[in-house]
Every structure is written in structure tokens, then in C-alpha cells.
Design a protein around this motif. Structure first.
Motif, PDB file in Angstrom:
ATOM      1  N   VAL A  90       4.116   0.593  -7.593  1.00 26.41           N
ATOM      2  CA  VAL A  90       3.931  -0.556  -6.713  1.00 26.41           C
ATOM      3  C   VAL A  90       3.774  -1.805  -7.530  1.00 26.41           C
ATOM      4  CG1 VAL A  90       2.415  -1.587  -5.025  1.00 26.41           C
ATOM      5  CG2 VAL A  90       2.744   0.868  -5.030  1.00 26.41           C
ATOM      6  N   LEU A  91       2.943  -1.658  -8.555  1.00 27.11           N
ATOM      7  CA  LEU A  91       2.650  -2.784  -9.396  1.00 27.11           C
ATOM      8  C   LEU A  91       3.886  -3.360 -10.044  1.00 27.11           C
ATOM      9  CD1 LEU A  91      -0.656  -2.367 -10.808  1.00 27.11           C
ATOM     10  CD2 LEU A  91       0.886  -3.848 -12.073  1.00 27.11           C
TER      11      LEU A  91
ATOM     12  N   SER B  41       3.573  -1.143   0.937  1.00 28.44           N
ATOM     13  CA  SER B  41       3.326  -1.477  -0.462  1.00 28.44           C
ATOM     14  C   SER B  41       4.169  -0.614  -1.403  1.00 28.44           C
ATOM     15  CB  SER B  41       1.841  -1.327  -0.790  1.00 28.44           C
ATOM     16  OG  SER B  41       1.495   0.039  -0.743  1.00 28.44           O
ATOM     17  N   VAL B  42       4.657   0.525  -0.939  1.00 28.90           N
ATOM     18  CA  VAL B  42       5.586   1.279  -1.786  1.00 28.90           C
ATOM     19  C   VAL B  42       7.023   1.107  -1.299  1.00 28.90           C
ATOM     20  CG1 VAL B  42       4.015   2.984  -2.725  1.00 28.90           C
ATOM     21  CG2 VAL B  42       5.034   3.381  -0.502  1.00 28.90           C
TER      22      VAL B  42
ATOM     23  N   MET C  68       6.860  -2.992  -9.038  1.00 28.86           N
ATOM     24  CA  MET C  68       7.707  -3.594  -8.024  1.00 28.86           C
ATOM     25  C   MET C  68       7.207  -4.982  -7.667  1.00 28.86           C
ATOM     26  SD  MET C  68       8.577  -0.421  -5.561  1.00 28.86           S
ATOM     27  CE  MET C  68       9.098  -1.493  -4.256  1.00 28.86           C
TER      28      MET C  68
ATOM     29  N   PHE D 232      -3.618   0.468 -15.980  1.00 31.84           N
ATOM     30  CA  PHE D 232      -3.620   0.102 -14.564  1.00 31.84           C
ATOM     31  C   PHE D 232      -4.773  -0.853 -14.255  1.00 31.84           C
ATOM     32  CE2 PHE D 232      -5.707   1.353 -10.522  1.00 31.84           C
ATOM     33  CZ  PHE D 232      -4.813   0.781  -9.644  1.00 31.84           C
TER      34      PHE D 232
ATOM     35  N   SER E 162      -3.846  -4.601 -12.910  1.00 30.95           N
ATOM     36  CA  SER E 162      -4.093  -5.052 -11.538  1.00 30.95           C
ATOM     37  C   SER E 162      -5.378  -4.494 -10.940  1.00 30.95           C
ATOM     38  CB  SER E 162      -2.920  -4.676 -10.641  1.00 30.95           C
ATOM     39  OG  SER E 162      -2.946  -3.285 -10.397  1.00 30.95           O
TER      40      SER E 162
ATOM     41  N   ILE F  81       0.937   4.012  -7.596  1.00 31.47           N
ATOM     42  CA  ILE F  81       0.333   2.683  -7.624  1.00 31.47           C
ATOM     43  C   ILE F  81       0.909   1.860  -8.760  1.00 31.47           C
ATOM     44  CG2 ILE F  81      -1.823   1.469  -8.090  1.00 31.47           C
ATOM     45  CD1 ILE F  81      -3.148   3.428  -6.194  1.00 31.47           C
ATOM     46  N   LEU F  82       1.120   2.514  -9.887  1.00 27.23           N
ATOM     47  CA  LEU F  82       1.772   1.815 -11.007  1.00 27.23           C
ATOM     48  C   LEU F  82       3.149   1.317 -10.590  1.00 27.23           C
ATOM     49  CD1 LEU F  82       0.840   3.940 -14.124  1.00 27.23           C
ATOM     50  CD2 LEU F  82       0.392   1.514 -13.751  1.00 27.23           C
TER      51      LEU F  82
ATOM     52  N   VAL G 118      -9.014   5.731  -6.655  1.00 28.97           N
ATOM     53  CA  VAL G 118      -8.367   6.168  -7.892  1.00 28.97           C
ATOM     54  C   VAL G 118      -9.423   6.371  -8.972  1.00 28.97           C
ATOM     55  CG1 VAL G 118      -6.840   5.447  -9.771  1.00 28.97           C
ATOM     56  CG2 VAL G 118      -6.134   5.125  -7.406  1.00 28.97           C
TER      57      VAL G 118
END
Lengths: 471, 395, 292
Positions: B10-11, C145-146, B13, A73, A77, B7-8, A125
Motif C-alpha cells: 500500500v505504502l 487502500s490496496v 503504491m 515500515f 509510514s 501494508i508495505l 501490526v
């Protein structure tokens, strides 16, 4: 003054203990590394090594999986967003002439707001992963000690079962904590960060960039910008006056109403209560919007009063500063009295009757009984309720926004009206003015104010003391 | 853990979206914003647009956001905003400052012939055109009941007020609103402009402005005067208590229904200051159609915006909704000229000032001044109050 | 004070009681009129035949059911039936999630002992001190964002996300249940999971009802978060925001009476729920919110 000292002592003590705990954890972290064997040392680099190399396969690989995911991760990003945090972007949106299409094609730039949001997410995170890392290191050391002492390590199944018994709190709180983090903590930290930037109408993404400005917004609102500062002080004063009256008038009148209905000799108790409950059930946005129509200068109520001959000219219920302030407090009584009536009526019945009997023998009338028995008893029991009500009223957006929208506007206030609370001002600055930075600053100041009030009151209220008795 | 995964996700996507963008789009996706009451009409226009451009596959969505709120809604999230949207021209500067609009550059050669004078300027900043003019009717004038007032009466505010007061009736104007109250200042030579730092400059507190302020004070205190919002105006006209009122074309239908044959409208009247009679000015507002700078299909969006504002559709707008066209040919049609409200607006336009140079900071303080007058708050002199107002406007 | 006593002597007790009873009933009647007046006005407006947002008189001149009929027939712009369904769906799901999470959180804070308990309670207290919609813009962008913006799922999430924050009252209630009861069960070999579901839950009807009621009502009355999340997507609106839209400057003239009709329609179920559940509601909030 003493209370404040006490509170400060509590704060210092809390901070002290936190620092102490952190210090010990810090020392242990290195001590265990030095004392540990190879496997333990390895698990300082490879998360979960101390588990899967000692037989706790599932647990170990979950740790390892988390570590791998996190590294991926960050490479993909997370690292980028982290690196953009200090500047919040440098590429502004631009345009180039496209001869073929005959347009100035827009070239997208950095979006400061998204960079900040994702940057804050990455920090959170990372923080979470760091805690997991500490936990895994700690487990590795404990496992080593346990193996040395010849104890059997817990199997995955055993640990799983513990989640429904000894460690039930983890099961129970996992989802609420995740939701709270996503929808409360993260947005809040983001918004707090906004207070230290110049995110306003002139620096609006995606067309423009915004950046860090330090404490500039705070100094502006507190003293540098006279208009902002006077607006802030006046709204703060009004907010406190409002919260005081809105809380205590509702409370006292609600209690009196409850006493009246509870009185011996009043028939149809249930019906009376139901009548007042109906007004709770009508959504506020309906009842309050109607009220604002009703109380209009040319509205039905004024017309009724004029046609009855009670008044000559209309009463500016909502259009003149001080009258509007009184009106909103009175209307808030309409909204709030049924609530406090419901809440107090149960407690009133719990007051021991012999107290009243005794005072009757002493020759006390109903008024003296109220002030010497009822009120002290009720205040004693309902302090936490009153505190929450007071804080709720400081942030009581609905009543003000729907009834007056903060109006009447005043020449002495910046983008605000006479009845605006700090919180409605905050909303207006966000929605109408797009001055996000100023709004966030005010939000933080409201928070500081509320936390001060709550620290002083909660630490002295019975409920908190009662809680420790209970443990 | 969950969070990390999300979050992954999201990435992934985001990556897939980027890949998706680089491909040639086969279907053109566009979203259009328009006012609630225009929805049906817009849907019709869009169908015709699709038919006229059948070489591409269109997927055009309609959203409800009225012109007065467009900039506010746009700025909430430009990426989620419509590709093509209508807005009032006082929002132009905010939108351009935010980098929100595509410059209008395609097929602009004969725009100056197509559009009525003033409209192109209203949609431009520093000579650059940012939007397509849609209507030229966002202004106000005087509606009056011709059974009550003669055409001579309505030339002078004082005459109107005296006559109304004598009969126990009212003349309406919304003074606690920066848009309307400006007419007194603008009429007496007041100006609003943009300073070198991009902030609002306002001179409503000079001697002329104070004259206007004193006149507002006198008018609001008059027994024949009433203020309030549109709902007060309409209710008053329906029950007969209001015999004249300052408002715009959007109320034309309800007012003409209530007054029937007595329905009439004209330019704003003159009012009296210490140095004589002054013709009231006004803001001239336009409604424009702009193209979102965040759109994925700028060329197609521009074509659609141009289509929505072409002559034929401006005529449709007038016929269905009585909106005043910005297009020269449409505006000069006999039907438009015969429209009472639009004719009054045209009369007033000689005294009107473009709203383009009015920034967001103007409205609240101007309203606050109106509130003080309306509430008969004379704790400070008019000069002091105007000083406060101007200080806030220039903030 | 003395006068009162003197009065007592020569006035028969019953007459005095009667007088105070009449006074009490009279006063209650006046108050009831004041409280019911706006609601009566709302209902009358919803049957008003004359158009317009605003009349100077109270009682409509013509009565009609059209406002109600139009709500369900003229749905091309304001799709009331659809909004109603949206709200119902969101209310049911968010109510389920919120109730379970709130009760579990409260149970954990009331009965379970773990290191993070006190700090967590403090953190939640602190979070609750920030004005709620200070963070609405961030919430919107997180959801976006999701890929969840402008969806009902987003609303359910937003309304349920506050579950933990509302632990206070339910915890207060659980605190009043004697600890010896669950200790006995634990000794008998029950797990804490079983204790919660089979012992605590059946004893907590008032607080369960209270939590259900408050979380079920929230989606019916909120219009701020919906507008931030749904933006221009009318089909995904809830009734509160939809009705609120009827009152914007452009719409109010035409739709005010329809707004009143819609408001009456959503007030009826909530009122019935409240009247039916009154006893539990009071029981829950008094036991949880205040203790001696």
C-alpha cells in the motif's frame, strides 16, 4: 440471579487465568534474558539470532527479515500514523485564491478517518510483531537449552513437515485467521474506536476533522439526550419482543408442520416438503419486496379483500404501528417456517418410538404427548439452534428493512420507525444520517446485549457441556 | 507476515501515486454523475464538449447516481465520487458543510443575466455560488382530469374532495412525505430557517401551524382523499380511480398518456383553516451541477459543469426529458411556456419557498407527522404532535 | 379426553383415519397455497404486459415475454447478462474458498488440539455478536487502500472472509464422526493432512454440500456489501444489487415487471439446487446444528 453469579464467576476466572499466564510469561521473559548466554541475549535485540547462529538458518533469517521489514515500515509510514492517533489530525482542509486559474484552490487537510484506520492497523501490526518477537525469544532460549543438553535442533525441512502433521493447525488456520483479521477484527476495532469520537455529519472527512470525545456518545444515548434515549429504549424493547416471537413462533409452527408431513397416512411427503423448500430458495430481497407491495394500503391484497366484501376499508398492514408489528412477525413466519420444518423433521424422526408407545398405554392423547414428549425432547436437542436463531433475529436486518424499512415513522422516535430494530436503526444512522459515531455506539450496545444473553444461555446449554464430554 | 507485506505494498503504491500526481497530466480524467434516465443525453453532451475542447485529451466517465441520492453517495467516499455531479439544491448545505464543493468562480460575470431569478440564490450560501443551476423544475403542483373537474373546481381543495367523494373517486396527495406536507404549513406562513448554531429552526407548531395541522387532519380523513407514493398515483390514474393528484414534472408523461385530452395541470388549490381560505405553498427545488472539492482537475471540471448547464444543453434537457430550464432564455422559449406541467409549476412558483434552508433533520419527523395523520392516529392533539415534530426537527 | 375415547368405541378405526388423513391433506393444501401464493404472483407479474409498478388486480390483463427479452436485449443501462456473469464468477470463487476454509477451520477445531483452540473459538463467537455491516465502511476503505475497491476480487474476499466465523455447524458435524476412525489411520502412519483429505472428507458429504450451498447462494442475495464496495460502477454490480436498483423511485415505474422477470431467473437455479440437494442440506444442518 444465580445464573448471573455463575457467569460472573466464569468471567472472573477466565480473566484471572489470562492475567496469571501473562504474568508468568512476563517473569520468564526477564528470567530467560538473565539466564541465557550471549546468543540468547543477542536475540533479544536481533530477532532470529538464536536460530541462525545455532544452525537453523532459514527460520532465523525469516525472523530477521520480519524485524527489518517492520522497522522499515515504521520509519516510512507506520510511525507517522501512530503519532497521529492521539489527535486524529490537526490540519483542516482549506483553500487559497489562485489568480491564474481564477479559482479557490482546495488545499487538502488531514483525513481523520484514514488516520484512525491506518493508526489502528499499525497498532495491530505492532501487536502481531510483538507476539512474533516473544516467540523468537522463546525459541532462542529453548534452542540454547536443547544445545546444552546435546539434543539436535530441528532442521527447516523437519519443521516444514510438521506443518502437515503435529502442527497441522497452523497450516490450516493461517489463511482463515489472516482473512478474519483483515475483514473482521481490524474493521471492528476501527468501528469500536469510532464510538468514542464525534464522527458525524458535521465532522465529516475530508472536509472536516473529527476527534476523540470519550464516553460522550454512550451517555448521550443512555440518558443525556432524552430523544435518543427513549428511541433506544423503545427500539430495544421491540427488538427483544420481535426476536422472541420470530424465533419461537417459527420454531413451534415449523415443528408442527414437520410433524404433520411426517404423519402416517400423509401421501406425497416429498412433494409437500419441496413446496415449502421453494420459498427458501427465492431470495429474500425478492420475496419480501413483493410482500411489501402486496400488503400496501392500496395493494392487491386489500383490494381483493374489499372486492370479496370481507372488509370495508383497507387494513393498514404496514402503515400503522402495532398492526405493522404483527404483520412483520407473521410474514417472518412465512419466511422462517420452511427452514425450521426442514431442520426439525430429521430430528423428530429420531425420537424413540417406545416413549410414545408407553405414554399411549398411560392414556395420553396427541396434545399431551406433544407437550410431555416431543417438545421437551426437541428443546433439549435444539437449544443451540434456538439460541443462534434468537441472536440472528436480534440482528435480522433483511426482513425488517425489505418489508417495511422500519416504517411507519413515529414522532416519538429519532430517525426511526415503529418496526425498526436496533440494527436497522444503526444502518439508517450510517447511511442516511452519516452519524457514524452514534451508529457505532449502538453497535457496541447490541454487542454487549448479545454477549450477555449468549453467556447466560451457552454456559447452561447441553451443547457446551456435551463438547467438554467429547474432549 | 502477509499483512505486513500488503501494508508495505500500500505504502509503495501511495508513494508512486504521489509522484504520479505531481506530474503534468496529459489526459484529463473526469467522472460525471447523472440520473439513470439521463445517461444517453449526458453522453451526447459530453461528446460535444470533447469536440469543442479538442486541445486537450479527455477521458470522461459516466456514473449512475440520481440527483436525489447525490449527497448521500458523495459523502460515502468523496474521493471516489464524481468530479462533476448533479444534485437537488436541498443537499447544498450538507455538501458545503462537508467541504465537498468548489466555489464557482470562473466566468461568472453575467450569471445574473443568464439564469432565471431565484436560481442563483438557490445555488449560493451566504452570497457565495457553489454550483451551476441546471433545472428549475423540482417542485409540485396539481394535475387534474379536465373531464371531471372544471378550472374553477380546482381552485379549492374542499370542492375537489367533495366532488370526487360524491362520484366515488379520489384526489391524491402524498401526505406522509415531508416535501409535500410542508405545502400546508408554508402556505399558512410557516417558515424553516437555519439557526445561529447551524441547526434547523422551524415554527410549524405555532398557532398558524396548528391551523394547518387541523386542516391536514380534516383532509386526510375525507372520503375523497387518498395518499401513497408515486406508484399509487400512477396506478390510480391509469385505472381511473384518481381524478386529481399533487405531483411533479417527472410524472407528466405517464399522466398525460393516461388522461389524453383531459390532461390538465395548475397551481395547488386553496384549503380551509379556522381563519379562512389559505393558498397552499410549496417547496421550489432546483437541480444543480457541482464540482467535487477532491477533484484533481478543478478547472476542467468547472468547464465541463458549465458546459453541461449552458443554454443549449438546457434546451436539450427540455426537449428530450421535459426538464424545466434554469436558464432565462431557455425558460422563456415558447415551447417551455406551452408545456402544461411547467406552466403549472410556474404558476405555483409565486407561492413557492426555496428548499435551500431545509436540513436533513426535517424530513423524517415531517414524514412521521404525515404518517400519524394518514393512519388517523389521534391519540395526541395536533398541537402536541406538532410540538413533537418541531422538537425533532430542531434536534 | 374421555370423549375421544368414547368416540373410538363406536367409530370404526378406518373411518377415523380417513377423516384425519383428509383433514391433514386439506390443511397442507391450504398452507401450500399460502406459501406459494407470493411466488405465483411473482411469476405472473413477470409476464405482465401492462406497464407500471403496481396494479390493483392480481392476474395480468395481457401476457407477454417482453420482460424477459428486454432483460437480455436492452443492456445499455441495466446489463442483466453481465451482472449474471459477475455474480456467477463471484459465487464460484467465494464458494470454493469459503468451503475449503470453513471445513479446514472446523476440522482444526474439532480434531486438532492446540493451545489457542479454545481462545480462538471464543474470539470468533464474540466477533459474531457484532452486527455484520457495522464494519462495512472500514472494510471498504481497507479494500480501497490496496486498490481493490470496485472489483470482483474485493467481493470474493469479503464473502470468503467470513469463512472462519461459520465454523460452528461443520464442527458439530465433524464431532459426530467417531474419533477412533482417524486415530486408527494415524497409527497406520497417515499424517493429519492425509486424514483430513482421505478419511474425513469422504465421510462428510452432507456438510460439504451444505457449506457449498450456503456459500454459493450468499452472493446472489446480498445487496448491501455490493453497494458499499461497487458504489456507482454499474458494470461490476451483481444481480441482487442490479435488480434492487430497478426498484428505486425513478426506475420502479418502468422496470418493475423486468425486476420480476430477473428475480424469476435467479430463483430458478437456486430452487433447483435446493430441491436437488435438500437431503444433504437437511443432513448437514441437523447433524451440525443440534446434538443431544
Amino acid at each position: 440471579m444465580n445464573k448471573i453469579k455463575e457467569v460472573c464467576a466464569v468471567i472472573i476466572e477466565t480473566i484471572g487465568s489470562i492475567i496469571g499466564k501473562m504474568g508468568r510469561a512476563f517473569v520468564n521473559f526477564f528470567k530467560h534474558f538473565a539466564q541465557g548466554d550471549k546468543i540468547t541475549k543477542l536475540s533479544y535485540v536481533v530477532m532470529g539470532a538464536g536460530c541462525f547462529l545455532r544452525g537453523q538458518k532459514a527460520k532465523g533469517f525469516i525472523y530477521l527479515g520480519i524485524q527489518v521489514c517492520y522497522i522499515l515500515f515504521m520509519i516510512l509510514s507506520g510511525g507517522y500514523y501512530l503519532s497521529m492517533l492521539p489527535t486524529l489530525g490537526t490540519n483542516q482542509q482549506g483553500e487559497v485564491w489562485n489568480e491564474e486559474l481564477q479559482i479557490y484552490q482546495v488545499i487538502k487537510g488531514d483525513n481523520s478517518m484514514l488516520l484512525l484506520l491506518f493508526g489502528v492497523s499499525v497498532v495491530l501490526v505492532t501487536f502481531g510483531i510483538f507476539i512474533l518477537y516473544l516467540m523468537s525469544v522463546n525459541t532462542a532460549y529453548k534452542n540454547e537449552v536443547a544445545v546444552k543438553n546435546g539434543e539436535k535442533l530441528l532442521s527447516f525441512k523437519e519443521e516444514w513437515n510438521m506443518l502437515f502433521n503435529e502442527k497441522y493447525h497452523i497450516t490450516v488456520l493461517a489463511l482463515p485467521v489472516v482473512l478474519t483479521f483483515l475483514f473482521n477484527v481490524l474493521p471492528l476495532i476501527f468501528t469500536i474506536c469510532i464510538a468514542f469520537t464525534n464522527y458525524d455529519k458535521m465532522h465529516q472527512p475530508p472536509g472536516n476533522l473529527f476527534t476523540w470525545v470519550g464516553f460522550e456518545n454512550f451517555t448521550q444515548v443512555l440518558y443525556q439526550n432524552p430523544l435518543w434515549a427513549t428511541t433506544f429504549m423503545r427500539l430495544l424493547t421491540w427488538t427483544l419482543i420481535w426476536a422472541f416471537f420470530a424465533t419461537f413462533l417459527n420454531y413451534i409452527f415449523g415443528m408442527l408442520l414437520a410433524m404433520l408431513i411426517n404423519k402416517k397416512g400423509i401421501y406425497l411427503k416429498k412433494m409437500w416438503r419441496t413446496i415449502f423448500v421453494i420459498t427458501i430458495a427465492v431470495p429474500q430481497f425478492v420475496s419480501l419486496l413483493l410482500m411489501s407491495k402486496l400488503l400496501n394500503d392500496q395493494g392487491s391484497l386489500n383490494n381483493l379483500l374489499i372486492s370479496l366484501g370481507w372488509i370495508e376499508d383497507y387494513i393498514p398492514f404496514l402503515t400503522k404501528g402495532n398492526i405493522a408489528k404483527i404483520t412483520v412477525i407473521v410474514i417472518n413466519c412465512w419466511v422462517g417456517i420452511p427452514y425450521s420444518m426442514l431442520i426439525t423433521s430429521g430430528i423428530l424422526m429420531n425420537i424413540p418410538q417406545d416413549l410414545y408407545e408407553a405414554s399411549k398405554i398411560d392414556g395420553a392423547g396427541p396434545i399431551r404427548q406433544f407437550f410431555s414428549i416431543t417438545l421437551p425432547y426437541m428443546l433439549h436437542v435444539t437449544t443451540p439452534y434456538l439460541i443462534t436463531q434468537f441472536m440472528g433475529n436480534i440482528n435480522n436486518f433483511n426482513v425488517i428493512y425489505l418489508l417495511t424499512a422500519g416504517d411507519p415513522k413515529s414522532l416519538n422516535l429519532y430517525q426511526a420507525g415503529e418496526t425498526d430494530l436496533l440494527v436497522t436503526w444503526l444502518y439508517k444512522l450510517t447511511v442516511n444520517e452519516q452519524n457514524y459515531a452514534l451508529a457505532a455506539t449502538i453497535g457496541i450496545i447490541i454487542f454487549l446485549l448479545l454477549s450477555f444473553i449468549s453467556l447466560v444461555t451457552y454456559n447452561n446449554s447441553n451443547a457446551v457441556k456435551g463438547e467438554s464430554d467429547f474432549q | 507476515m502477509k499483512k505486513l507485506l500488503s501494508i508495505l505494498l500500500v505504502l509503495l503504491m501511495a508513494c508512486s501515486m504521489m509522484v504520479g500526481c505531481s506530474k503534468e497530466p496529459t489526459v484529463v480524467n473526469l467522472k460525471v454523475w447523472g440520473a439513470q434516465e439521463d445517461q444517453e443525453m449526458l453522453a451526447g453532451m459530453i461528446e460535444e464538449f470533447k469536440a469543442a475542447n479538442a486541445d486537450k485529451e479527455w477521458n470522461i466517465e459516466l456514473g449512475v447516481v440520481g440527483e436525489p441520492d447525490a449527497a448521500k453517495k458523495y459523502l460515502e467516499d468523496p474521493e471516489a465520487a464524481a468530479d462533476v455531479f448533479a444534485f437537488a439544491n436541498d443537499q447544498l448545505r450538507d455538501l458545503v458543510n462537508a467541504g465537498g464543493l468548489y466555489k464557482v468562480t470562473r466566468n461568472t460575470e453575467n450569471f445574473s443575466d443568464i439564469y432565471a431569478p431565484g436560481t442563483i440564490d438557490a445555488a449560493s450560501i451566504d452570497g457565495t455560488l457553489y454550483a451551476y443551476p441546471m433545472t428549475a423544475d423540482n417542485g409540485y403542483f396539481m394535475y387534474y382530469n379536465s373531464d371531471f373537474f372544471t378550472a374553477d373546481d380546482v381552485k379549492d381543495f374542499d370542492t375537489m374532495l367533495d366532488k370526487a367523494a360524491a362520484a366515488g373517486k379520489k384526489v391524491f396527495m402524498d401526505v406522509s412525505n415531508g416535501w409535500y406536507i410542508a405545502s400546508f404549513f408554508l402556505g399558512n406562513g410557516g417558515t424553516l430557517s437555519i439557526g445561529a448554531d447551524g441547526k434547523q429552526v422551524c415554527d410549524f407548531n405555532n398557532d398558524k401551524g396548528v391551523e394547518a395541522g387541523e386542516a391536514i387532519k380534516a383532509i386526510t380523513a375525507h372520503a375523497g382523499f387518498v395518499t401513497g407514493d408515486d406508484s399509487i398515483l400512477i396506478a390510480g390514474i391509469q385505472d381511473g380511480s384518481i381524478v386529481a393528484g399533487v405531483s411533479g414534472t417527472w410524472n407528466a408523461e405517464s399522466i398525460s398518456k393516461a388522461w389524453g385530452a383531459a390532461y390538465a395541470a395548475t397551481k395547488l388549490p386553496e384549503y380551509t383553516t379556522a381563519s379562512g381560505k389559505v393558498q397552499m405553498g410549496s417547496f421550489a427545488g432546483y437541480k444543480l451541477v457541482g464540482v467535487n472539492s477532491q477533484t484533481k482537475a478543478p478547472v476542467e471540471a468547472m468547464d465541463l459543469a458549465a458546459w453541461l448547464t449552458n443554454e443549449a444543453n438546457q434546451v436539450v434537457r427540455f426537449e428530450k426529458r421535459a426538464l424545466g430550464p434554469a436558464n432565462v432564455n431557455a425558460a422563456n422559449s415558447d415551447a417551455v411556456k406551452a408545456n402544461v406541467a411547467l406552466a403549472a409549476l410556474a404558476q405555483q412558483s409565486a407561492y413557492a419557498v426555496s428548499q435551500k434552508d431545509v436540513l436533513g433533520s426535517y424530513w423524517t419527523p415531517a414524514e412521521a407527522f404525515g404518517v400519524a395523520m394518514e393512519g388517523k392516529d389521534y391519540s395526541k392533539s395536533v398541537q402536541e404532535q406538532l410540538n413533537d415534530m418541531v422538537a425533532q426537527i430542531q434536534q | 379426553m374421555k370423549q375421544v375415547n368414547e368416540k373410538k368405541k363406536w367409530t370404526p378405526r378406518r373411518a377415523r383415519r380417513l377423516a384425519s388423513s383428509i383433514l391433514g391433506h386439506g390443511f397442507l393444501t391450504v398452507l401450500s397455497i399460502v406459501w406459494l401464493f407470493p411466488i405465483a404472483w411473482l411469476i405472473m407479474q413477470s409476464f405482465r404486459g401492462e406497464p407500471g409498478a403496481f396494479t390493483k388486480y392480481f392476474i395480468p390483463k395481457t401476457w407477454t415475454l417482453d420482460n424477459y427479452i428486454r432483460l437480455f436485449t436492452e443492456t445499455h443501462l441495466f446489463n442483466f447478462p453481465r451482472w449474471f456473469m459477475n455474480t456467477l464468477i463471484v459465487a464460484i470463487f467465494s464458494c470454493l474458498i469459503t468451503t475449503i476454509l470453513t471445513l479446514l477451520t472446523s476440522y482444526a477445531f474439532s480434531r486438532l488440539r492446540f493451545k489457542a483452540r479454545k481462545p480462538m473459538m471464543n474470539v470468533i463467537l464474540i466477533l459474531g455478536l457484532f452486527p455484520g455491516f457495522m464494519s462495512m465502511i472500514a472494510i471498504y476503505h481497507i479494500l480501497k487502500s490496496v486498490g481493490l475497491d470496485q472489483s470482483l476480487v474485493a467481493l470474493v474476499l469479503v464473502y470468503s472472509s467470513g469463512a472462519m466465523m461459520g465454523y460452528y455447524i461443520a464442527k458439530g458435524f465433524f464431532d459426530t464422526i467417531p474419533k477412533s476412525i482417524d486415530e486408527a489411520a494415524l497409527i497406520d502412519g497417515a499424517t493429519k493432512n492425509q486424514v483430513f483429505w482421505h478419511i474425513i472428507m469422504p465421510m462428510s458429504k452432507p456438510i460439504v454440500v451444505y457449506t457449498i450451498l450456503t456459500s454459493f447462494i450468499a452472493p446472489w442475495v446480498d445487496f448491501i456489501f455490493v453497494s458499499v464496495i461497487m458504489k456507482d460502477n454499474y458494470n461490476m454490480y451483481t444481480v441482487a444489487l442490479g435488480l434492487y436498483q430497478m426498484l428505486t423511485r425513478e426506475n420502479i415505474q418502468q422496470y418493475f415487471t423486468e425486476f420480476c422477470a430477473g428475480a424469476v431467473l435467479i430463483a430458478i437455479p437456486i430452487t433447483l439446487l435446493f430441491i436437488k440437494m435438500q437431503k444433504y442440506y437437511v443432513g448437514g444442518v441437523t447433524a451440525g446444528g443440534a446434538k443431544g
